[in-house]
Design a protein around this motif. Structure first.
Motif, PDB file in Angstrom:
ATOM      1  N   ILE A  12      13.494 -14.812 -26.376  1.00 55.11           N
ATOM      2  CA  ILE A  12      13.896 -14.179 -27.638  1.00 55.11           C
ATOM      3  C   ILE A  12      13.115 -14.782 -28.800  1.00 55.11           C
ATOM      4  O   ILE A  12      12.678 -15.936 -28.763  1.00 55.11           O
ATOM      5  CB  ILE A  12      15.417 -14.277 -27.885  1.00 55.11           C
ATOM      6  N   SER A  13      12.962 -13.980 -29.845  1.00 52.98           N
ATOM      7  CA  SER A  13      12.248 -14.436 -31.040  1.00 52.98           C
ATOM      8  C   SER A  13      13.156 -15.350 -31.871  1.00 52.98           C
ATOM      9  O   SER A  13      14.370 -15.410 -31.659  1.00 52.98           O
ATOM     10  CB  SER A  13      11.819 -13.236 -31.877  1.00 52.98           C
TER      11      SER A  13
ATOM     12  N   SER B 267      19.993 -14.494 -35.453  1.00 52.32           N
ATOM     13  CA  SER B 267      21.015 -13.456 -35.508  1.00 52.32           C
ATOM     14  C   SER B 267      22.103 -13.690 -34.458  1.00 52.32           C
ATOM     15  O   SER B 267      23.299 -13.627 -34.767  1.00 52.32           O
ATOM     16  CB  SER B 267      20.372 -12.088 -35.297  1.00 52.32           C
ATOM     17  N   LEU B 268      21.693 -13.959 -33.227  1.00 51.92           N
ATOM     18  CA  LEU B 268      22.666 -14.200 -32.164  1.00 51.92           C
ATOM     19  C   LEU B 268      23.493 -15.456 -32.427  1.00 51.92           C
ATOM     20  O   LEU B 268      24.686 -15.494 -32.132  1.00 51.92           O
ATOM     21  CB  LEU B 268      21.967 -14.321 -30.816  1.00 51.92           C
TER      22      LEU B 268
ATOM     23  N   GLU C 189      13.943 -14.870 -34.930  1.00 56.18           N
ATOM     24  CA  GLU C 189      14.849 -14.015 -35.691  1.00 56.18           C
ATOM     25  C   GLU C 189      16.036 -13.589 -34.834  1.00 56.18           C
ATOM     26  O   GLU C 189      17.171 -13.567 -35.311  1.00 56.18           O
ATOM     27  CB  GLU C 189      14.110 -12.778 -36.216  1.00 56.18           C
ATOM     28  N   ASP C 190      15.774 -13.227 -33.586  1.00 57.20           N
ATOM     29  CA  ASP C 190      16.865 -12.849 -32.688  1.00 57.20           C
ATOM     30  C   ASP C 190      17.785 -14.031 -32.405  1.00 57.20           C
ATOM     31  O   ASP C 190      18.999 -13.881 -32.335  1.00 57.20           O
ATOM     32  CB  ASP C 190      16.328 -12.289 -31.373  1.00 57.20           C
TER      33      ASP C 190
ATOM     34  N   GLU D  85      26.171 -14.569 -34.865  1.00 61.06           N
ATOM     35  CA  GLU D  85      27.202 -13.767 -34.190  1.00 61.06           C
ATOM     36  C   GLU D  85      28.073 -14.643 -33.285  1.00 61.06           C
ATOM     37  O   GLU D  85      29.297 -14.501 -33.257  1.00 61.06           O
ATOM     38  CB  GLU D  85      26.563 -12.657 -33.359  1.00 61.06           C
TER      39      GLU D  85
ATOM     40  N   VAL E  11      21.624 -13.310 -22.220  1.00 60.18           N
ATOM     41  CA  VAL E  11      20.444 -13.447 -23.074  1.00 60.18           C
ATOM     42  C   VAL E  11      19.515 -14.509 -22.505  1.00 60.18           C
ATOM     43  O   VAL E  11      19.937 -15.623 -22.185  1.00 60.18           O
ATOM     44  CB  VAL E  11      20.863 -13.826 -24.516  1.00 60.18           C
TER      45      VAL E  11
END
Length: 57
Positions: free
Chosen positions: A26-27, A33-34, A29-30, A37, A21
């Motif tokens: 990345i945003s 989320s990541l 939001e991403d 996770e 990644v």
């Protein structure tokens, strides 16, 4: 734990569990989320290793 420390910890988890990644692109939001996770994966890894240490003779 301060917010800065929490963000650094999440960055390390993402880099460890998702090395492909690109964190610069990345945003938010991403990232959120990541990071969730990656935190979940880390907790699963820790639980597995703790159980393995307890039940391995």
């Amino acid at each position: 734990m301060r917010d800065g420390q929490r963000i650094r910890q999440r960055l390390l988890y993402i880099r460890h569990y998702f090395p492909g990644v690109d964190l610069d692109t990345i945003s938010d939001e991403d990232f959120a989320s990541l990071s969730e996770e990656a935190l979940w994966l880390h907790e699963q890894f820790m639980v597995h290793n703790s159980a393995k240490a307890i039940f391995t003779p």
